[in-house]
Scaffold this motif. Structure first.
Motif, PDB file in Angstrom:
ATOM      1  N   TRP A   2      46.716   9.631  13.308  1.00 52.63           N
ATOM      2  CA  TRP A   2      46.014   8.466  13.852  1.00 52.63           C
ATOM      3  C   TRP A   2      44.620   8.832  14.366  1.00 52.63           C
ATOM      4  O   TRP A   2      43.687   8.030  14.293  1.00 52.63           O
ATOM      5  CB  TRP A   2      46.830   7.808  14.969  1.00 52.63           C
ATOM      6  N   LYS A   3      44.481  10.072  14.859  1.00 51.46           N
ATOM      7  CA  LYS A   3      43.171  10.511  15.354  1.00 51.46           C
ATOM      8  C   LYS A   3      42.187  10.705  14.199  1.00 51.46           C
ATOM      9  O   LYS A   3      41.048  10.234  14.251  1.00 51.46           O
ATOM     10  CB  LYS A   3      43.331  11.801  16.164  1.00 51.46           C
ATOM     11  N   THR A   4      42.602  11.408  13.167  1.00 50.63           N
ATOM     12  CA  THR A   4      41.708  11.667  12.040  1.00 50.63           C
ATOM     13  C   THR A   4      41.364  10.370  11.304  1.00 50.63           C
ATOM     14  O   THR A   4      40.233  10.203  10.822  1.00 50.63           O
ATOM     15  CB  THR A   4      42.345  12.667  11.058  1.00 50.63           C
ATOM     16  N   GLU A   5      42.309   9.447  11.215  1.00 49.48           N
ATOM     17  CA  GLU A   5      42.027   8.165  10.569  1.00 49.48           C
ATOM     18  C   GLU A   5      40.965   7.388  11.344  1.00 49.48           C
ATOM     19  O   GLU A   5      40.085   6.754  10.756  1.00 49.48           O
ATOM     20  CB  GLU A   5      43.312   7.342  10.454  1.00 49.48           C
ATOM     21  N   ALA A   6      41.040   7.440  12.680  1.00 46.11           N
ATOM     22  CA  ALA A   6      40.049   6.740  13.497  1.00 46.11           C
ATOM     23  C   ALA A   6      38.673   7.373  13.338  1.00 46.11           C
ATOM     24  O   ALA A   6      37.657   6.665  13.206  1.00 46.11           O
ATOM     25  CB  ALA A   6      40.481   6.763  14.965  1.00 46.11           C
ATOM     26  N   ILE A   7      38.605   8.696  13.332  1.00 48.77           N
ATOM     27  CA  ILE A   7      37.322   9.389  13.196  1.00 48.77           C
ATOM     28  C   ILE A   7      36.677   9.089  11.849  1.00 48.77           C
ATOM     29  O   ILE A   7      35.458   8.901  11.747  1.00 48.77           O
ATOM     30  CB  ILE A   7      37.518  10.909  13.397  1.00 48.77           C
ATOM     31  N   GLU A   8      37.489   9.027  10.799  1.00 47.26           N
ATOM     32  CA  GLU A   8      36.954   8.778   9.464  1.00 47.26           C
ATOM     33  C   GLU A   8      36.358   7.378   9.326  1.00 47.26           C
ATOM     34  O   GLU A   8      35.520   7.140   8.455  1.00 47.26           O
ATOM     35  CB  GLU A   8      38.057   8.990   8.427  1.00 47.26           C
ATOM     36  N   LYS A   9      36.768   6.452  10.182  1.00 46.83           N
ATOM     37  CA  LYS A   9      36.245   5.086  10.117  1.00 46.83           C
ATOM     38  C   LYS A   9      34.863   4.963  10.763  1.00 46.83           C
ATOM     39  O   LYS A   9      34.170   3.965  10.561  1.00 46.83           O
ATOM     40  CB  LYS A   9      37.212   4.118  10.804  1.00 46.83           C
ATOM     41  N   CYS A  10      34.461   5.952  11.541  1.00 47.92           N
ATOM     42  CA  CYS A  10      33.176   5.915  12.240  1.00 47.92           C
ATOM     43  C   CYS A  10      32.183   6.815  11.518  1.00 47.92           C
ATOM     44  O   CYS A  10      32.407   8.029  11.400  1.00 47.92           O
ATOM     45  CB  CYS A  10      33.341   6.357  13.694  1.00 47.92           C
ATOM     46  N   ASP A  11      31.097   6.234  11.034  1.00 49.86           N
ATOM     47  CA  ASP A  11      30.092   7.001  10.306  1.00 49.86           C
ATOM     48  C   ASP A  11      29.144   7.686  11.301  1.00 49.86           C
ATOM     49  O   ASP A  11      28.994   7.254  12.444  1.00 49.86           O
ATOM     50  CB  ASP A  11      29.293   6.076   9.401  1.00 49.86           C
ATOM     51  N   VAL A  12      28.511   8.768  10.855  1.00 52.74           N
ATOM     52  CA  VAL A  12      27.520   9.484  11.661  1.00 52.74           C
ATOM     53  C   VAL A  12      26.183   9.404  10.945  1.00 52.74           C
ATOM     54  O   VAL A  12      26.054   9.852   9.799  1.00 52.74           O
ATOM     55  CB  VAL A  12      27.935  10.955  11.887  1.00 52.74           C
ATOM     56  N   SER A 118      23.166  12.608  14.030  1.00 52.81           N
ATOM     57  CA  SER A 118      22.451  12.325  15.274  1.00 52.81           C
ATOM     58  C   SER A 118      23.194  11.365  16.192  1.00 52.81           C
ATOM     59  O   SER A 118      23.174  11.525  17.406  1.00 52.81           O
ATOM     60  CB  SER A 118      21.070  11.743  14.954  1.00 52.81           C
ATOM     61  N   TYR A 119      23.828  10.352  15.617  1.00 50.92           N
ATOM     62  CA  TYR A 119      24.517   9.371  16.467  1.00 50.92           C
ATOM     63  C   TYR A 119      25.571   8.634  15.647  1.00 50.92           C
ATOM     64  O   TYR A 119      25.510   8.578  14.422  1.00 50.92           O
ATOM     65  CB  TYR A 119      23.510   8.368  17.059  1.00 50.92           C
ATOM     66  N   SER A 120      26.542   8.075  16.342  1.00 48.67           N
ATOM     67  CA  SER A 120      27.637   7.374  15.678  1.00 48.67           C
ATOM     68  C   SER A 120      27.212   5.972  15.264  1.00 48.67           C
ATOM     69  O   SER A 120      26.335   5.361  15.873  1.00 48.67           O
ATOM     70  CB  SER A 120      28.846   7.299  16.611  1.00 48.67           C
ATOM     71  N   ASN A 121      27.861   5.477  14.227  1.00 44.16           N
ATOM     72  CA  ASN A 121      27.580   4.122  13.738  1.00 44.16           C
ATOM     73  C   ASN A 121      28.915   3.474  13.364  1.00 44.16           C
ATOM     74  O   ASN A 121      29.460   3.734  12.290  1.00 44.16           O
ATOM     75  CB  ASN A 121      26.645   4.172  12.539  1.00 44.16           C
ATOM     76  N   TYR A 122      29.433   2.664  14.265  1.00 50.17           N
ATOM     77  CA  TYR A 122      30.711   2.006  14.004  1.00 50.17           C
ATOM     78  C   TYR A 122      30.538   0.895  12.980  1.00 50.17           C
ATOM     79  O   TYR A 122      29.488   0.248  12.912  1.00 50.17           O
ATOM     80  CB  TYR A 122      31.277   1.426  15.298  1.00 50.17           C
ATOM     81  N   PRO A 123      31.559   0.654  12.174  1.00 48.90           N
ATOM     82  CA  PRO A 123      31.478  -0.440  11.203  1.00 48.90           C
ATOM     83  C   PRO A 123      31.340  -1.786  11.901  1.00 48.90           C
ATOM     84  O   PRO A 123      31.741  -1.943  13.060  1.00 48.90           O
ATOM     85  CB  PRO A 123      32.805  -0.337  10.439  1.00 48.90           C
ATOM     86  N   ILE A 124      30.763  -2.744  11.173  1.00 52.68           N
ATOM     87  CA  ILE A 124      30.562  -4.068  11.752  1.00 52.68           C
ATOM     88  C   ILE A 124      31.897  -4.686  12.145  1.00 52.68           C
ATOM     89  O   ILE A 124      32.034  -5.299  13.198  1.00 52.68           O
ATOM     90  CB  ILE A 124      29.813  -4.968  10.753  1.00 52.68           C
ATOM     91  N   ILE A 125      32.893  -4.527  11.285  1.00 52.49           N
ATOM     92  CA  ILE A 125      34.228  -5.060  11.586  1.00 52.49           C
ATOM     93  C   ILE A 125      35.021  -3.959  12.270  1.00 52.49           C
ATOM     94  O   ILE A 125      35.609  -3.092  11.625  1.00 52.49           O
ATOM     95  CB  ILE A 125      34.940  -5.536  10.309  1.00 52.49           C
ATOM     96  N   SER A 126      35.023  -3.958  13.565  1.00 49.51           N
ATOM     97  CA  SER A 126      35.790  -2.978  14.339  1.00 49.51           C
ATOM     98  C   SER A 126      36.207  -3.622  15.647  1.00 49.51           C
ATOM     99  O   SER A 126      35.704  -4.678  16.030  1.00 49.51           O
ATOM    100  CB  SER A 126      34.965  -1.713  14.606  1.00 49.51           C
ATOM    101  N   VAL A 131      37.592   2.496  19.083  1.00 50.10           N
ATOM    102  CA  VAL A 131      36.922   3.346  20.071  1.00 50.10           C
ATOM    103  C   VAL A 131      37.955   4.045  20.951  1.00 50.10           C
ATOM    104  O   VAL A 131      37.823   5.237  21.249  1.00 50.10           O
ATOM    105  CB  VAL A 131      35.952   2.521  20.934  1.00 50.10           C
ATOM    106  N   ASN A 132      38.991   3.315  21.356  1.00 51.22           N
ATOM    107  CA  ASN A 132      40.031   3.901  22.208  1.00 51.22           C
ATOM    108  C   ASN A 132      40.749   5.036  21.491  1.00 51.22           C
ATOM    109  O   ASN A 132      41.083   6.061  22.103  1.00 51.22           O
ATOM    110  CB  ASN A 132      41.038   2.824  22.628  1.00 51.22           C
ATOM    111  N   GLY A 145      31.516  12.001  24.308  1.00 48.68           N
ATOM    112  CA  GLY A 145      30.236  11.902  23.622  1.00 48.68           C
ATOM    113  C   GLY A 145      29.833  10.451  23.497  1.00 48.68           C
ATOM    114  O   GLY A 145      30.589   9.543  23.851  1.00 48.68           O
ATOM    115  N   GLU A 146      28.625  10.219  22.975  1.00 48.84           N
ATOM    116  CA  GLU A 146      28.154   8.836  22.879  1.00 48.84           C
ATOM    117  C   GLU A 146      29.061   7.992  21.991  1.00 48.84           C
ATOM    118  O   GLU A 146      29.173   6.777  22.172  1.00 48.84           O
ATOM    119  CB  GLU A 146      26.711   8.801  22.364  1.00 48.84           C
ATOM    120  N   HIS A 147      29.760   8.631  21.042  1.00 48.67           N
ATOM    121  CA  HIS A 147      30.648   7.883  20.149  1.00 48.67           C
ATOM    122  C   HIS A 147      31.908   7.386  20.850  1.00 48.67           C
ATOM    123  O   HIS A 147      32.631   6.560  20.297  1.00 48.67           O
ATOM    124  CB  HIS A 147      31.038   8.764  18.957  1.00 48.67           C
ATOM    125  N   THR A 148      32.173   7.877  22.049  1.00 45.66           N
ATOM    126  CA  THR A 148      33.340   7.409  22.797  1.00 45.66           C
ATOM    127  C   THR A 148      32.965   6.346  23.823  1.00 45.66           C
ATOM    128  O   THR A 148      33.825   5.878  24.569  1.00 45.66           O
ATOM    129  CB  THR A 148      34.032   8.578  23.523  1.00 45.66           C
TER     130      THR A 148
END
Length: 229
Positions: A2-12, A118-126, A131-132, A145-148
């Motif tokens: 579940w952790k790796t799946e969440a990380i893969e959904k957030c682009d950098v 440089s920074y995280s970029n969450y998908p528009i549909i999230s 984040v949790n 980090g800023e992504h959290t």
């Protein structure tokens, strides 16, 4: 999983600010003028420029911002080549007689194996759950980090505030672990004592008749003569 799946959904994303130092300034400079834009046929090619005179008077520094594909391209080439490209753009804007830069600084966020962006970029549909899941600890490993940061991801203050929150969470985890360890230690020490706190009848029923005076004396109930009698 579940952790790796969440990380893969957030682009950098990659965001590169290139700093160029000059012997003197040749660009428009006043409190109301700080940014200028270069239009090129190639998208994102040394487009956004900023001078640092308002923030640091006399620094004679220009900053040009690149992103994503252009950032990765520039990171892969020598600084001398990047300086040549930047000077060609500036000469196109301000003429061929401008002075050459005396120094250049090219950050390499993408090539740094500890950053890879440089920074995280969450998908528009999230949603908040994504984040949790990204900031949720796994066993004794905490993520920060800023992504959290739910409100300020992608920004420096998001990383700063997330660090404070995670620091508090680590301290709270240590406090709870210490309380649990202390409780377990106390229980471990009390077990032998609890084993001796049987009722007098139960204790005597399990003892040989010769041991009864000794037990009564050790319990403090009777003196030696009384225990023997």
């Amino acid at each position: 999983k579940w952790k790796t799946e969440a990380i893969e959904k957030c682009d950098v994303m990659v965001y590169t600010k290139i700093f160029l130092k000059f012997p003197c300034k040749f660009w428009p400079c006043s409190p109301g003028k700080e940014f200028f834009i270069y239009a090129h046929e190639r998208r994102g090619y040394y487009t956004f420029w900023q001078h640092m005179e308002n923030a640091y008077p006399g620094s004679n520094i220009l900053v040009v911002t690149l992103t994503n594909g252009e950032s990765k391209r520039v990171e892969a080439q020598p600084d001398e080549e990047t300086l040549k490209e930047a000077m060609e753009v500036l000469q196109d804007m301000f003429g061929p007689d401008i002075p050459n830069a005396t120094d250049i600084l090219v950050p390499r966020w993408w090539n740094n194996r500890f950053q890879r962006g440089s920074y995280s970029n969450y998908p528009i549909i999230s949603d908040n759950q994504l984040v949790n899941s990204i900031r949720a600890p796994v066993a004794g490993i905490f993520f920060t980090g800023e992504h959290t940061s739910e409100r300020f991801n992608g920004y420096v203050h998001g990383g700063y505030l997330a660090g404070i929150d995670t620091g508090k969470a680590v301290v709270e985890k240590i406090r709870k672990d210490n309380e649990r360890n202390n409780s377990e230690t106390q229980n471990f020490l009390l077990e032998p004592l609890l084993a001796l706190t049987l009722t007098q009848t139960e204790a005597m029923s399990s003892l040989h008749k010769c041991d009864i005076p000794k037990q009564l004396y050790l319990s403090g109930k009777l003196g030696i003569p009384e225990a023997i009698l």
